[in-house]
Design a protein around this motif. Structure first.
Motif, PDB file in Angstrom:
ATOM      1  N   ILE A  57       0.852  -1.193   0.000  1.00 27.78           N
ATOM      2  CA  ILE A  57       0.000   0.000   0.000  1.00 27.78           C
ATOM      3  C   ILE A  57       0.885   1.239   0.000  1.00 27.78           C
ATOM      4  N   THR A  58       0.666   2.150  -0.942  1.00 28.20           N
ATOM      5  CA  THR A  58       1.405   3.415  -0.935  1.00 28.20           C
ATOM      6  C   THR A  58       0.598   4.478  -0.182  1.00 28.20           C
ATOM      7  N   GLY A  59       1.322   5.440   0.394  1.00 27.33           N
ATOM      8  CA  GLY A  59       0.676   6.442   1.225  1.00 27.33           C
ATOM      9  C   GLY A  59       0.052   5.815   2.455  1.00 27.33           C
ATOM     10  N   ALA A  60       0.731   4.816   3.021  1.00 31.65           N
ATOM     11  CA  ALA A  60       0.132   3.975   4.063  1.00 31.65           C
ATOM     12  C   ALA A  60       0.280   4.531   5.466  1.00 31.65           C
ATOM     13  N   ASP A  61       0.919   5.661   5.629  1.00 26.74           N
ATOM     14  CA  ASP A  61       1.156   6.204   6.962  1.00 26.74           C
ATOM     15  C   ASP A  61      -0.034   6.965   7.519  1.00 26.74           C
ATOM     16  N   SER A  62      -0.866   7.536   6.637  1.00 22.10           N
ATOM     17  CA  SER A  62      -1.954   8.396   7.099  1.00 22.10           C
ATOM     18  C   SER A  62      -3.098   8.350   6.099  1.00 22.10           C
ATOM     19  N   GLY A  63      -4.208   8.985   6.464  1.00 24.66           N
ATOM     20  CA  GLY A  63      -5.317   9.118   5.541  1.00 24.66           C
ATOM     21  C   GLY A  63      -5.877   7.778   5.097  1.00 24.66           C
ATOM     22  N   ILE A  64      -6.267   7.715   3.832  1.00 25.93           N
ATOM     23  CA  ILE A  64      -6.907   6.525   3.284  1.00 25.93           C
ATOM     24  C   ILE A  64      -5.971   5.326   3.358  1.00 25.93           C
ATOM     25  N   GLY A  65      -4.695   5.517   3.020  1.00 27.31           N
ATOM     26  CA  GLY A  65      -3.749   4.403   3.050  1.00 27.31           C
ATOM     27  C   GLY A  65      -3.615   3.793   4.429  1.00 27.31           C
ATOM     28  N   ARG A  66      -3.607   4.616   5.455  1.00 29.26           N
ATOM     29  CA  ARG A  66      -3.529   4.116   6.832  1.00 29.26           C
ATOM     30  C   ARG A  66      -4.766   3.280   7.165  1.00 29.26           C
ATOM     31  N   ALA A  67      -5.928   3.789   6.789  1.00 27.50           N
ATOM     32  CA  ALA A  67      -7.168   3.064   7.055  1.00 27.50           C
ATOM     33  C   ALA A  67      -7.196   1.728   6.332  1.00 27.50           C
ATOM     34  N   VAL A  68      -6.717   1.706   5.092  1.00 28.82           N
ATOM     35  CA  VAL A  68      -6.700   0.465   4.322  1.00 28.82           C
ATOM     36  C   VAL A  68      -5.733  -0.541   4.947  1.00 28.82           C
ATOM     37  N   ALA A  69      -4.575  -0.072   5.383  1.00 28.73           N
ATOM     38  CA  ALA A  69      -3.595  -0.970   6.003  1.00 28.73           C
ATOM     39  C   ALA A  69      -4.164  -1.612   7.268  1.00 28.73           C
ATOM     40  N   ASP A 123       9.984  -5.458  -5.077  1.00 30.38           N
ATOM     41  CA  ASP A 123      10.945  -6.544  -4.817  1.00 30.38           C
ATOM     42  C   ASP A 123      11.061  -6.846  -3.328  1.00 30.38           C
ATOM     43  N   LYS A 124      11.107  -5.798  -2.498  1.00 28.27           N
ATOM     44  CA  LYS A 124      11.233  -6.002  -1.057  1.00 28.27           C
ATOM     45  C   LYS A 124       9.984  -6.648  -0.472  1.00 28.27           C
ATOM     46  N   THR A 125       8.821  -6.246  -0.981  1.00 26.17           N
ATOM     47  CA  THR A 125       7.578  -6.854  -0.508  1.00 26.17           C
ATOM     48  C   THR A 125       7.562  -8.346  -0.801  1.00 26.17           C
ATOM     49  N   VAL A 126       7.905  -8.696  -2.026  1.00 25.99           N
ATOM     50  CA  VAL A 126       7.916 -10.101  -2.427  1.00 25.99           C
ATOM     51  C   VAL A 126       8.927 -10.890  -1.591  1.00 25.99           C
ATOM     52  N   ALA A 127      10.104 -10.298  -1.379  1.00 25.44           N
ATOM     53  CA  ALA A 127      11.150 -10.993  -0.632  1.00 25.44           C
ATOM     54  C   ALA A 127      10.766 -11.194   0.833  1.00 25.44           C
ATOM     55  N   GLU A 128      10.172 -10.178   1.460  1.00 24.93           N
ATOM     56  CA  GLU A 128       9.921 -10.243   2.902  1.00 24.93           C
ATOM     57  C   GLU A 128       8.567 -10.835   3.269  1.00 24.93           C
ATOM     58  N   LEU A 129       7.587 -10.709   2.371  1.00 28.66           N
ATOM     59  CA  LEU A 129       6.273 -11.284   2.656  1.00 28.66           C
ATOM     60  C   LEU A 129       6.065 -12.617   1.937  1.00 28.66           C
ATOM     61  N   GLY A 130       6.989 -12.961   1.048  1.00 33.88           N
ATOM     62  CA  GLY A 130       6.874 -14.230   0.347  1.00 33.88           C
ATOM     63  C   GLY A 130       6.002 -14.196  -0.882  1.00 33.88           C
ATOM     64  N   GLY A 131       5.623 -13.005  -1.303  1.00 37.32           N
ATOM     65  CA  GLY A 131       4.788 -12.863  -2.492  1.00 37.32           C
ATOM     66  C   GLY A 131       4.014 -11.565  -2.438  1.00 37.32           C
ATOM     67  N   LEU A 132       3.156 -11.359  -3.442  1.00 35.00           N
ATOM     68  CA  LEU A 132       2.342 -10.148  -3.520  1.00 35.00           C
ATOM     69  C   LEU A 132       1.009 -10.513  -4.164  1.00 35.00           C
ATOM     70  N   ASP A 133      -0.083 -10.173  -3.463  1.00 37.16           N
ATOM     71  CA  ASP A 133      -1.426 -10.494  -3.944  1.00 37.16           C
ATOM     72  C   ASP A 133      -2.289  -9.258  -4.177  1.00 37.16           C
ATOM     73  N   ILE A 134      -1.987  -8.176  -3.458  1.00 37.30           N
ATOM     74  CA  ILE A 134      -2.807  -6.966  -3.532  1.00 37.30           C
ATOM     75  C   ILE A 134      -1.886  -5.764  -3.640  1.00 37.30           C
ATOM     76  N   LEU A 135      -2.109  -4.932  -4.645  1.00 42.40           N
ATOM     77  CA  LEU A 135      -1.342  -3.707  -4.824  1.00 42.40           C
ATOM     78  C   LEU A 135      -2.311  -2.534  -4.756  1.00 42.40           C
ATOM     79  N   VAL A 136      -2.117  -1.651  -3.768  1.00 38.49           N
ATOM     80  CA  VAL A 136      -2.967  -0.467  -3.615  1.00 38.49           C
ATOM     81  C   VAL A 136      -2.112   0.763  -3.891  1.00 38.49           C
ATOM     82  N   ILE A 137      -2.362   1.407  -5.023  1.00 37.99           N
ATOM     83  CA  ILE A 137      -1.611   2.597  -5.436  1.00 37.99           C
ATOM     84  C   ILE A 137      -2.452   3.805  -5.025  1.00 37.99           C
ATOM     85  N   ASN A 138      -2.099   4.380  -3.895  1.00 38.73           N
ATOM     86  CA  ASN A 138      -2.969   5.336  -3.226  1.00 38.73           C
ATOM     87  C   ASN A 138      -2.342   6.711  -2.995  1.00 38.73           C
TER      88      ASN A 138
END
Length: 296
Positions: A57-69, A123-138
């Motif tokens: 999730i981008t913009g995940a620290d505050s606002g909509i991105g925080r709520a989504v996270a 790349d870091k998401t895939v490496a540390e979480l073991g994959g990627l299923d949801i991409l939120v460009i926010n």
């Protein structure tokens, strides 16, 4: 914080204007906002709709991105959080909330205007979480420019680099990792359909996001990947006191049929729905969460 699940009058469920006059320097701080925004820290309850999913999730620290996270973690997902370095404290708060749900959280500070950063966070998401299923460009930039006489190319460049370019950079980097059933969700805006005169640059970018959703959905459905978007109306996030003049903040949201600004937590269910298998027949759609304002 309100009870999201008790039957009640939605016009008075959250604070209504007038809001106290306030201004901040961008990108803004949720802890300096009055009233405090609700991201679901205590109000969102999960129902296990995203079991074992891995989300970026981008913009995940505050606002909509925080709520989504927060919502994704409570629905069973691990979450990678992208944010600007100056938003580190707020991002760490979100990571703590994610981990409190027994989910993994990884912190990815950086600038979305840099193409390599978009590639690296995938790349870091895939490496540390073991994959990627949801991409939120926010994440987004929202400058206010009252007149064409005040237009500056640098402003437009920044808006496009933050709001538009990551759609292409990040999706290209992510697509090899996204398996059938994965979802991409982009944040458009009511401004992309009914623009305010002082937000022309922002409105152009948000209209572009809506069209990107419709086009890319047709490309990627052949791989079993669904692409959709959400178009928020006036939502009480740090973008408002950071970029909107004080006189407009005081009446923020009163133009909606519901008569108030939306809270970030009120956006989260739309992002959960679009990420979940419940929305398997929904693609290329931009869902309006606007307090009654229509997408035209």
């Amino acid at each position: 914080m309100t009870d999201m699940y008790a039957m009640q009058d939605p016009t008075t469920q959250f604070p209504r204007p007038p809001f106290p006059p306030q201004q901040q320097d961008g990108p803004g701080d949720i802890h300096k906002m009055d009233p405090a925004p609700d991201h679901g820290e205590t109000s969102y309850v999960g129902f296990g709709r995203l079991p074992g999913r891995r989300a970026l999730i981008t913009g995940a620290d505050s606002g909509i991105g925080r709520a989504v996270a927060i919502a994704y973690a409570r629905e069973g997902a691990d979450v990678a959080l992208s944010y600007l370095p100056e938003e580190q404290t707020q991002a760490e708060e979100v990571a703590e909330l994610v981990r409190a749900e027994g989910r993994k959280a990884i912190l990815l500070p950086g600038d979305l205007q840099q193409e390599q950063y978009n590639i690296d966070i995938v790349d870091k998401t895939v490496a540390e979480l073991g994959g990627l299923d949801i991409l939120v460009i926010n994440a987004g930039a929202m400058p206010t420019v009252d007149s064409i006489d005040d237009f500056e190319t640098a402003t437009l460049d920044e808006v496009l680099k933050v709001n538009i370019y990551p759609l292409f950079w990040m999706t290209k980097a992510a697509s090899p990792h996204l398996k059938p059933g994965s979802a991409i969700i982009a944040t458009s805006s009511i401004q992309g359909f009914d623009p305010s005169p002082s937000l022309a640059e922002y409105a152009v970018s948000k209209a572009g996001i809506a069209n990107w959703v419709r086009a890319t959905a047709q490309q990627l459905i052949e791989r079993g990947i669904r692409v959709n978007g959400v178009a928020p109306g006036p939502i009480w996030t740090p973008l408002q006191p950071a970029f909107v003049p004080t006189e407009k903040i005081e009446s923020f949201g009163e133009q909606t049929p519901i008569g108030r600004a939306g809270q970030p937590v009120e956006l989260a269910p739309a992002y959960v729905f679009l990420a979940s298998q419940e929305s398997s027949y929904v693609l290329g759609e931009v869902i309006a969460v606007t307090g009654g304002m229509t997408l035209t």
